[in-house]
Each structure stands twice: as C-alpha cells, then as structure tokens.
Motif scaffolding. Structure first.
Motif, PDB file in Angstrom:
ATOM      1  N   UNK A 206       0.821  -1.213   0.000  1.00  0.00           N
ATOM      2  CA  UNK A 206       0.000   0.000   0.000  1.00  0.00           C
ATOM      3  C   UNK A 206       0.861   1.272   0.000  1.00  0.00           C
ATOM      4  N   UNK A 207       2.144   1.132   0.332  1.00  0.00           N
ATOM      5  CA  UNK A 207       3.035   2.299   0.315  1.00  0.00           C
ATOM      6  C   UNK A 207       2.942   3.142   1.576  1.00  0.00           C
ATOM      7  N   UNK A 208       2.367   2.573   2.644  1.00  0.00           N
ATOM      8  CA  UNK A 208       2.193   3.374   3.864  1.00  0.00           C
ATOM      9  C   UNK A 208       3.375   3.234   4.835  1.00  0.00           C
ATOM     10  N   UNK A 209       4.340   2.381   4.470  1.00  0.00           N
ATOM     11  CA  UNK A 209       5.511   2.193   5.337  1.00  0.00           C
ATOM     12  C   UNK A 209       6.284   3.505   5.449  1.00  0.00           C
ATOM     13  N   UNK A 210       6.731   3.799   6.669  1.00  0.00           N
ATOM     14  CA  UNK A 210       7.400   5.079   6.934  1.00  0.00           C
ATOM     15  C   UNK A 210       8.901   4.867   7.113  1.00  0.00           C
ATOM     16  N   UNK A 247       4.538   6.415  -0.094  1.00  0.00           N
ATOM     17  CA  UNK A 247       3.613   7.047  -1.042  1.00  0.00           C
ATOM     18  C   UNK A 247       3.922   8.537  -1.179  1.00  0.00           C
ATOM     19  N   UNK A 248       4.161   9.210  -0.052  1.00  0.00           N
ATOM     20  CA  UNK A 248       4.493  10.644  -0.103  1.00  0.00           C
ATOM     21  C   UNK A 248       5.770  10.879  -0.907  1.00  0.00           C
ATOM     22  N   UNK A 249       6.762   9.976  -0.724  1.00  0.00           N
ATOM     23  CA  UNK A 249       8.039  10.155  -1.443  1.00  0.00           C
ATOM     24  C   UNK A 249       7.801  10.013  -2.946  1.00  0.00           C
ATOM     25  N   UNK A 250       7.031   8.983  -3.333  1.00  0.00           N
ATOM     26  CA  UNK A 250       6.756   8.767  -4.760  1.00  0.00           C
ATOM     27  C   UNK A 250       5.973   9.950  -5.329  1.00  0.00           C
ATOM     28  N   UNK A 251       5.020  10.461  -4.546  1.00  0.00           N
ATOM     29  CA  UNK A 251       4.225  11.582  -5.073  1.00  0.00           C
ATOM     30  C   UNK A 251       5.050  12.861  -5.170  1.00  0.00           C
ATOM     31  N   UNK A 255       5.675  14.805  -8.743  1.00  0.00           N
ATOM     32  CA  UNK A 255       5.489  16.261  -8.875  1.00  0.00           C
ATOM     33  C   UNK A 255       6.733  16.914  -9.475  1.00  0.00           C
ATOM     34  N   UNK A 256       7.910  16.491  -8.977  1.00  0.00           N
ATOM     35  CA  UNK A 256       9.164  17.063  -9.483  1.00  0.00           C
ATOM     36  C   UNK A 256       9.284  16.805 -10.986  1.00  0.00           C
ATOM     37  N   UNK A 257       8.828  15.619 -11.420  1.00  0.00           N
ATOM     38  CA  UNK A 257       8.909  15.277 -12.850  1.00  0.00           C
ATOM     39  C   UNK A 257       7.709  15.804 -13.650  1.00  0.00           C
ATOM     40  N   UNK A 258       6.777  16.499 -12.961  1.00  0.00           N
ATOM     41  CA  UNK A 258       5.633  17.093 -13.661  1.00  0.00           C
ATOM     42  C   UNK A 258       4.576  16.081 -14.083  1.00  0.00           C
ATOM     43  N   UNK A 259       4.486  14.944 -13.345  1.00  0.00           N
ATOM     44  CA  UNK A 259       3.483  13.929 -13.668  1.00  0.00           C
ATOM     45  C   UNK A 259       2.307  13.991 -12.708  1.00  0.00           C
ATOM     46  N   UNK A 260       1.214  13.339 -13.097  1.00  0.00           N
ATOM     47  CA  UNK A 260       0.066  13.216 -12.219  1.00  0.00           C
ATOM     48  C   UNK A 260       0.446  12.406 -10.966  1.00  0.00           C
ATOM     49  N   UNK A 261      -0.116  12.778  -9.814  1.00  0.00           N
ATOM     50  CA  UNK A 261       0.307  12.118  -8.574  1.00  0.00           C
ATOM     51  C   UNK A 261      -0.168  10.663  -8.460  1.00  0.00           C
ATOM     52  N   UNK A 262      -1.000  10.217  -9.366  1.00  0.00           N
ATOM     53  CA  UNK A 262      -1.432   8.807  -9.362  1.00  0.00           C
ATOM     54  C   UNK A 262      -0.710   7.949 -10.396  1.00  0.00           C
ATOM     55  N   UNK A 263       0.297   8.512 -11.018  1.00  0.00           N
ATOM     56  CA  UNK A 263       1.021   7.805 -12.089  1.00  0.00           C
ATOM     57  C   UNK A 263       2.074   6.833 -11.548  1.00  0.00           C
ATOM     58  N   UNK A 264       1.670   5.929 -10.664  1.00  0.00           N
ATOM     59  CA  UNK A 264       2.611   4.927 -10.143  1.00  0.00           C
ATOM     60  C   UNK A 264       1.899   3.585 -10.082  1.00  0.00           C
ATOM     61  N   UNK A 265       2.670   2.489  -9.888  1.00  0.00           N
ATOM     62  CA  UNK A 265       2.077   1.150  -9.776  1.00  0.00           C
ATOM     63  C   UNK A 265       2.309   0.595  -8.376  1.00  0.00           C
ATOM     64  N   UNK A 266       1.277  -0.077  -7.844  1.00  0.00           N
ATOM     65  CA  UNK A 266       1.482  -0.899  -6.646  1.00  0.00           C
ATOM     66  C   UNK A 266       2.036  -2.241  -7.108  1.00  0.00           C
ATOM     67  N   UNK A 267       3.088  -2.728  -6.468  1.00  0.00           N
ATOM     68  CA  UNK A 267       3.660  -4.037  -6.824  1.00  0.00           C
ATOM     69  C   UNK A 267       3.710  -4.909  -5.576  1.00  0.00           C
ATOM     70  N   UNK A 326      14.218  -7.388 -10.144  1.00  0.00           N
ATOM     71  CA  UNK A 326      12.928  -7.072  -9.515  1.00  0.00           C
ATOM     72  C   UNK A 326      11.774  -7.763 -10.241  1.00  0.00           C
ATOM     73  N   UNK A 327      11.895  -7.918 -11.544  1.00  0.00           N
ATOM     74  CA  UNK A 327      10.811  -8.556 -12.318  1.00  0.00           C
ATOM     75  C   UNK A 327      10.584  -9.985 -11.830  1.00  0.00           C
ATOM     76  N   UNK A 328      11.677 -10.643 -11.395  1.00  0.00           N
ATOM     77  CA  UNK A 328      11.556 -12.039 -10.933  1.00  0.00           C
ATOM     78  C   UNK A 328      10.691 -12.175  -9.686  1.00  0.00           C
ATOM     79  N   UNK A 329      10.635 -11.118  -8.856  1.00  0.00           N
ATOM     80  CA  UNK A 329       9.811 -11.199  -7.638  1.00  0.00           C
ATOM     81  C   UNK A 329       8.529 -10.369  -7.784  1.00  0.00           C
ATOM     82  N   UNK A 330       8.211  -9.998  -9.008  1.00  0.00           N
ATOM     83  CA  UNK A 330       6.980  -9.236  -9.250  1.00  0.00           C
ATOM     84  C   UNK A 330       7.027  -7.839  -8.660  1.00  0.00           C
ATOM     85  N   UNK A 331       8.244  -7.262  -8.578  1.00  0.00           N
ATOM     86  CA  UNK A 331       8.375  -5.932  -7.987  1.00  0.00           C
ATOM     87  C   UNK A 331       8.927  -4.931  -9.000  1.00  0.00           C
TER      88      UNK A 331
END
Ligand code: NAD
Ligand code: TDX
Length: 331
Positions: A206-210, A247-251, A255-267, A326-331
């Motif tokens: 979920x990306x909630x790890x701090x 999640x905050x770090x990815x968002x 933002x720095x790259x000028x993308x939408x804040x939902x433009x990521x994948x959960x793996x 990472x592809x081998x572990x689905x990440x």
C-alpha cells in the motif's frame, strides 16, 4: 590522522570519502573495498588523487591486519546493505556483515586502533504507524530481515569487543539515507531512474511504510562528530526527523517530474516488510552538538533528481540488470 574507510566505493562510504578529502586535508585516507556489485570505482574518481584504494575483502584477515596496523582510525561502512537481496540469498550478508566485522575487530584489538562501526536503525525492528515512540539507544534489538539481523549481530560483536577486550569503539545507527551515488536498487534512486526512463514508479504494497529520511551528508557529518568527540563504548543514533511514508516520497518525485500524482504502480510487497522507523537523535544533538544541514527534504530530493539526471553514465550500466531482478519477484 590515518583513516581506513571500509566500503568506501559504496553509497555512504564514497560520500564520506569525498567529505573527508574536502573538509579534512590533514587526514590520510585509505579505502578498502571488495568492489562487489554495489561498489563502483567511478564514485571515487573525483578524489582518486587524494586517496589510496585497496581492492579486497574485510574477511581477508591478513590484508585487514596489514591495513589496520597502518591506521589510526577505522571507519567501517562495508556491508551487504539491501534487504531485498538478503531475502533472496542471505549468505553474503553473514559473511561480510558478521565475519567481516569480526575480522576487523580482531585486527583493531591486536593493534590498538580506534574503531567506528556504521550501523542501521533497522536493528531495532519496526514501530507501529500510530505509535508516538521513536527508537532510542535503550530500545531492545528486534531485527526482522537477514540484513538487519546480521547488522544487529555485528553491533553486538562490537559491544562485546569493547567490554571484553577494551577495544576503543563507537557505534552509530542511522536511518534511511538519500543523496548522490546511491545504488539504483534502492527505493529513491530506483524511482528517479524509472521516471527518467518514462517508467512508472513501483510502490511495495500500500506504500504506507514510513522511513526517517536523512541526507547522506548529514549522516557523514554526524559520523565525524562521533569520531572527534564521541564517548568510547557508546552508541549514537543518527536521524534528522525526516519521517515520510513511501507514497508521499513517490508523489513528491512525480510532482518534481511534472506527472500526475497517481502515475505509479502498486507491486508485490516485501515479505516481513518493516512498517515504520523513527530515530530520536537527542544524544547526538545534546552531547556532541551535531545538527543536520539538509532539513528541507523536498529540496534535497530535487537536488538528488538533478544529480541522477546529470550522472546517467554512472547509473545506466546497472539499470537493466536491477529491473530484471525485480521482475523475478513481481516488484
Ligand atoms: P552500499 O551497498 O552502497 O555499499 C557497500 C560497499 O561495501 C560497497 O562498495 C561494496 O563493494 C563494499 N563491500 C561489500 N562487501 C565487502 C567486503 N566483504 N569487503 C569489502 N568491501 C565490501 O551500502 P551503503 O548504503 O553505502 O551502506 C553503508 C553502510 O551504512 C552499511 O554498513 C549499512 O548497513 C549502513 N547503513 C546504510 C543506510 C542506508 O540508508 N543506505 C542507513 C543506515 C546504515
Ligand atoms: O521499488 C521499491 N519500492 C518500494 O516501495 C523499493 C526498492 C523499495 N520500496 C520500499 C521498501 C521500504 O519501505 O521503500 C522503502 C525503502 O526501501 P529501501 O531503499 O530498500 O530501504 P530499506 O529497506 O528501508 O533499508 C535502507 O535503510 C536502512 C537501506 O537499504 C539499509 O541499508 C539501511 O540500513
């Protein structure tokens, strides 16, 4: 002062070597590094004329003894450092982090050399998200992964060598570092280089790890404060009050790259994934007067993005293999 830096071709060790050459011209630096997949000679090119580089393992007792005998201080960064790798194959973690640290301790014991051991906050296990507590030097050890358990074991070896043999050692346990020269298997540089390549960032679960982020320059200034002024036998926690969830770090990066804040994948999540780390660094601040300088995470992150944009020759050769793994572990 003659300083032996183990793991000086890795992320934090290379930054420490640069900082030392830049700020302490009176220090003679020798780097001992095995140049594993994680070490990179290119990271030392800017300081190559100011240091002696020895390629070798900290598990090689003859080599270690010779180098330690010619040193006044050993600063021990060398380690297998990536949790995900330790889940795939713990064996090099036991060798380098435990046997390697033991080998160094025996050499500093024999030659009466000052030792500083670099460790991690992960030795304390993890905290709940809603727990107001932070790790302190009194928090019991409770490591979760093969990586953090071997780091915990190495800390305990250092403590025993201080108490039983009078070795002059200090330990520091630092939180998650970011900055230039970090291997692109790690969270922040993996996402930065994905974004440079037009690939969506990958968030475990979920990306909630701090994580409690600190700039590598601040970690290293704290290490020098401990070498200069720390009490022998003491453990110092290093952190700069930088708690952020993934999640905050990815968002922030999106933002720095000028993308939408939902433009990521959960793996796929990491097995046994620690929830939260948080450091109480008051001993370091109060006793040694240390203060972090890079307290604005967003501007530190922007500078790190710029560094990876400007140093593609440094990271590009590794990118394909890292992502294939990472592809081998689905990440
Ligand atoms: P890294 O993986 O980037 O670098 C490790 C270096 O050690 C590499 O240059 C590698 O070649 C070298 N090495 C590995 N095995 C060796 C051996 N047997 N003999 C000699 N050299 C060997 O790691 P890093 O992120 O720079 O971490 C450095 C230290 O800081 C580690 O002890 C780690 O546990 C600790 N630490 C890291 C973080 C972090 O956020 N990265 C946080 C707290 C503590
Ligand atoms: O692609 C990813 N996606 C993701 O969500 C990667 C590589 C990681 N993550 C998550 C896992 C962690 O919650 O991001 C967080 C940070 O992961 P890592 O960069 O692998 O660091 P971590 O496991 O927290 O450990 C780091 O800090 C403590 C260092 O690698 C250790 O050496 C140090 O001791």
């Amino acid at each position: 002062m003659r300083v032996l830096i183990t793991g000086g071709a890795g992320f934090i060790g290379a930054n420490f070597t640069h900082q030392t050459v830049r700020e302490r011209p009176d220090v003679q630096v020798t780097v001992l590094d095995a140049l594993t997949y994680a070490g990179d000679l290119k990271s030392l090119v800017p300081v190559a004329d100011h240091i002696t580089l020895v390629r070798g393992s900290i598990t090689d007792s003859d080599l270690v003894e010779r180098l330690v005998a010619e040193s006044d201080v050993v600063v021990h960064f060398a380690a297998e450092s990536h949790n995900d790798n330790s889940l795939n194959d713990p064996s090099p973690f036991v060798q380098t982090n435990l046997v390697g640290t033991f080998t160094l301790l025996e050499a500093v014991r024999k030659h009466g050399v000052r030792f500083h051991h670099i460790s991690t906050d992960e030795v304390y296990g993890d905290l709940e998200l809603d727990d107001p507590a932070k790790f302190t030097p009194e928090t019991p050890y409770n490591p979760s992964s093969p990586y953090s358990s071997t780091k915990a074991g190495s800390d305990l070896l250092v403590r025993a060598w201080v108490r039983s043999f009078g070795v002059e050692a200090t330990i520091s346990n630092c939180s998650n570092n970011y900055g230039p020269y970090q291997h692109i298997e790690k969270f922040i540089p993996r996402q930065i280089t994905n974004l440079i390549d037009g690939v969506r960032p990958k968030l475990y679960g979920a990306g909630l790890n701090v994580r409690d982020w600190i700039h590598v320059e601040d970690h290293n200034s704290a290490v020098w404060a401990i070498i200069d002024k720390g009490r022998i036998g003491e453990t110092y926690l290093i952190g700069a009050d930088g708690e952020k969830n993934n999640l905050e770090v990815v968002q922030n990066l999106l933002e720095i790259f000028g993308h939408d804040k939902n433009d990521f994948d959960h793996v796929a999540d990491r097995p046994g994934h620690d929830m939260r780390y948080a450091i109480d660094a008051s001993r370091l601040r109060d006793e040694l007067g240390w203060e972090p300088r890079f307290t604005d995470f967003r501007s530190g992150l922007e500078a790190t993005v710029d560094w990876y944009r400007e140093h593609e020759v440094w990271w590009r050769p590794r990118k394909e293999a890292v992502e294939a793994k990472y592809a081998q572990t689905g990440q």
